[in-house]
Design an enzyme around this catalytic site. Structure first.
Site, mmCIF file in Angstrom:
data_model
loop_
_atom_site.group_PDB
_atom_site.id
_atom_site.type_symbol
_atom_site.label_atom_id
_atom_site.label_comp_id
_atom_site.label_asym_id
_atom_site.label_seq_id
_atom_site.Cartn_x
_atom_site.Cartn_y
_atom_site.Cartn_z
ATOM 1 C CD GLU A 1 29.669 21.677 25.040
ATOM 2 O OE1 GLU A 1 30.495 22.332 25.713
ATOM 3 O OE2 GLU A 1 28.624 22.170 24.566
ATOM 4 N NE ARG A 2 33.678 26.833 25.291
ATOM 5 C CZ ARG A 2 33.912 28.139 25.237
ATOM 6 N NH1 ARG A 2 34.773 28.620 24.349
ATOM 7 N NH2 ARG A 2 33.278 28.963 26.042
ATOM 8 N N GLY B 1 19.254 41.322 39.036
ATOM 9 C CA GLY B 1 18.473 40.499 38.128
ATOM 10 C C GLY B 1 18.281 39.121 38.743
ATOM 11 C CB ALA B 2 16.950 35.977 37.330
ATOM 12 C CD GLU C 1 19.599 46.975 39.676
ATOM 13 O OE1 GLU C 1 19.791 47.723 38.684
ATOM 14 O OE2 GLU C 1 19.874 45.758 39.683
ATOM 15 C CB ALA D 1 17.250 27.406 29.915
ATOM 16 C CG HIS E 1 -11.086 24.998 47.679
ATOM 17 N ND1 HIS E 1 -10.562 26.201 48.099
ATOM 18 C CD2 HIS E 1 -11.580 24.384 48.794
ATOM 19 C CE1 HIS E 1 -10.735 26.304 49.406
ATOM 20 N NE2 HIS E 1 -11.352 25.211 49.850
#
Length: 470
Positions: free
Chosen positions: A34-35, A182-183, A203, A318, A449
């Protein structure tokens, strides 16, 4: 002298670290390279810290509307941006430390530094310990992706931001331009709008959140407009001029007219670029627009070299990366002789999507339009939250659930939601699709319910003309 492993994972995002844990669980000697930060972009600069920001905005929204719930709050409600960001970073730090703990717990060796492949199963790492040479029986590439820049206005962190800058803003924008719906774009638009900023979303396509069902897009646009946002669809930003005081954007509207508008800040959310350059991949894998091409288990064209997550074809989520990590780890274990694992390929049609704007949206499977394009005879039904007792009691009666079925077989083809807590509810339909459920099983399921989830049941009934509460 090279250090040898069974598996080396290049990248520690939600795909990489989950793959490493599953490899370790299966008895494989495993390392991660991992960098930057364990947990990758999602945990440190994406999914998790943005949800912390959005939660603060949500609390602010409720506080400002306390009278709607019969409550009085003395004094003016204000947002402390510095404190909001500090809380978000604290959440990310806590989870980063959690991943560090998981690496130690599972006896996974972590090499911090820049990893470069020297072959399908070997790499060098330049980092804290100088240059290390590592080899393995298998290597998993999980290098992720980064935000795409506008060619005429690259992000500078001052006036033009990517999602990363937007998470630690140096100041609160007064007038914000968000390019892309987008998200990521819609979540930040929602956050800053709730925090009191004047927000405009541009958009290029004819509707916002264009991957969602048309009914969801239309509902969300109406809701966001009601909240005070300016939404421009079928529009494009043709040029941006950046100064110390802000940005001037030339925007071509749907009718073809070009206007120049001033904003204090701009967020670009126009897609991602895979982190596949300068990793030594060029001669080892096939790529399409920079994305590593893989089979259903993560194999590349080079024996012993695998890839998962955002550096491979989408959806770029993810949870998709984590699932791929498990599948690939089990496929590797099987190749190394483990007869007790039975890896299964990823079914992309069963991957849910969630957007944490206000109101939330969530979906899985085909939209009604896509189902018809695919040749299905469709039965679709919608149930509005206004017919749901819990939603009314919560003061969250805006929203709906829509389900799409194959008219001949009753197969659940897709489910689409907008409203309060739908990102928590969508998993019910995901489980249903994975189990290949039909309308009959869903109709015969007893929903508790009072819950908003009863709207899921009612939408199924509505698809067959049997809704009870509308």
């Amino acid at each position: 002298m090279a250090t040898n492993y069974d598996v080396i994972v290049l990248g520690s995002g939600p795909g990489g670290y989950v793959a490493a844990i599953r490899c370790a669980q299966l008895g494989l000697k495993t390392a991660i390279v991992e960098r930057e930060l364990l947990g990758g972009i999602c945990l440190n600069w994406g999914c998790i810290p943005t949800k912390a920001l959005l939660r603060s905005a949500e609390i602010l929204h409720y506080a400002q509307h306390a009278k709607d719930y019969g409550l009085k709050i003395a004094g003016e409600i204000e947002a402390d941006l510095e404190a909001v960001v500090k809380r978000s970073r604290g959440v990310a730090k806590q989870l980063n430390q959690g991943v560090t703990h998981l690496m130690k717990k599972n006896k996974i060796t972590v090499h911090m530094g820049e990893g470069t492949l020297t072959g399908p199963t070997s790499l060098t790492v330049k980092g804290e310990k100088g240059e290390e040479k590592l080899t393995a029986k298998h290597v998993i590439v999980a290098t992720g992706a980064r935000a795409r820049d506008l060619p005429f206005a690259p992000a500078d962190g001052k006036r033009v931001w990517t999602y990363r800058h937007a998470m630690t803003p140096p100041e609160m924008p007064k007038k914000l331009l968000v390019i892309g719906s987008g998200a990521i774009g819609i979540e930040f638009a929602s956050f800053y709008n709730d925090m009191g900023c004047d927000v405009t979303v541009v958009e290029m396509l004819d509707r916002i959140v264009p991957v969602e069902d048309k009914d969801v897009s239309a509902f969300l646009e109406k809701s966001l407009t009601k909240q005070g946002m300016t939404i421009m669809t079928g529009a494009g930003v043709e040029d941006i001029k950046v100064s110390d005081k802000g940005v001037k954007a030339k925007i071509k509207a749907k009718d073809g007219k070009v206007s120049e508008t001033e904003f204090t800040h701009c967020i670009t959310a126009i897609g991602i670029v895979p982190n596949t350059e300068n990793v030594g991949l060029e001669k080892l894998v096939e790529m399409d627009r920079g994305f590593i091409q893989i089979d259903d288990y993560g194999r590349t064209k080079s024996k012993g070299l695998w890839a998962i997550g955002d550096c491979t074809p989408g959806p770029w989520l993810a949870h998709k990366a984590s699932h791929e990590g498990v599948t690939t780890a089990e496929a590797i274990a099987k190749e190394l002789g483990n007869k007790d694992v039975h890896p299964h390929p990823l079914d992309r049609s069963n991957i849910p999507g969630c957007t944490y704007c206000h109101p939330q949206i969530a979906s899985v499977g085909l939209t009604e339009e896509k189902a018809k394009e695919a040749g299905h005879q469709v039965k679709a039904g919608t149930f509005p939250f206004i017919g749901n007792g819990k939603a009314i009691a919560l003061g969250e009666a805006e929203g709906f659930v829509k389900t799409v079925f194959d008219a001949k077989t009753g197969e659940l083809l897709g489910a689409h939601m907008v409203g309060a807590e739908v990102t928590e509810m969508i998993q019910g339909f995901v489980v249903g699709k994975t189990l290949e459920t039909t309308e009959a099983e869903l109709m015969n399921t007893v929903f508790p319910h009072p819950t908003i989830s009863e709207s899921m049941h009612e939408s199924v009934l509505a698809s067959y003309g049997r809704a009870l509460h509308i």
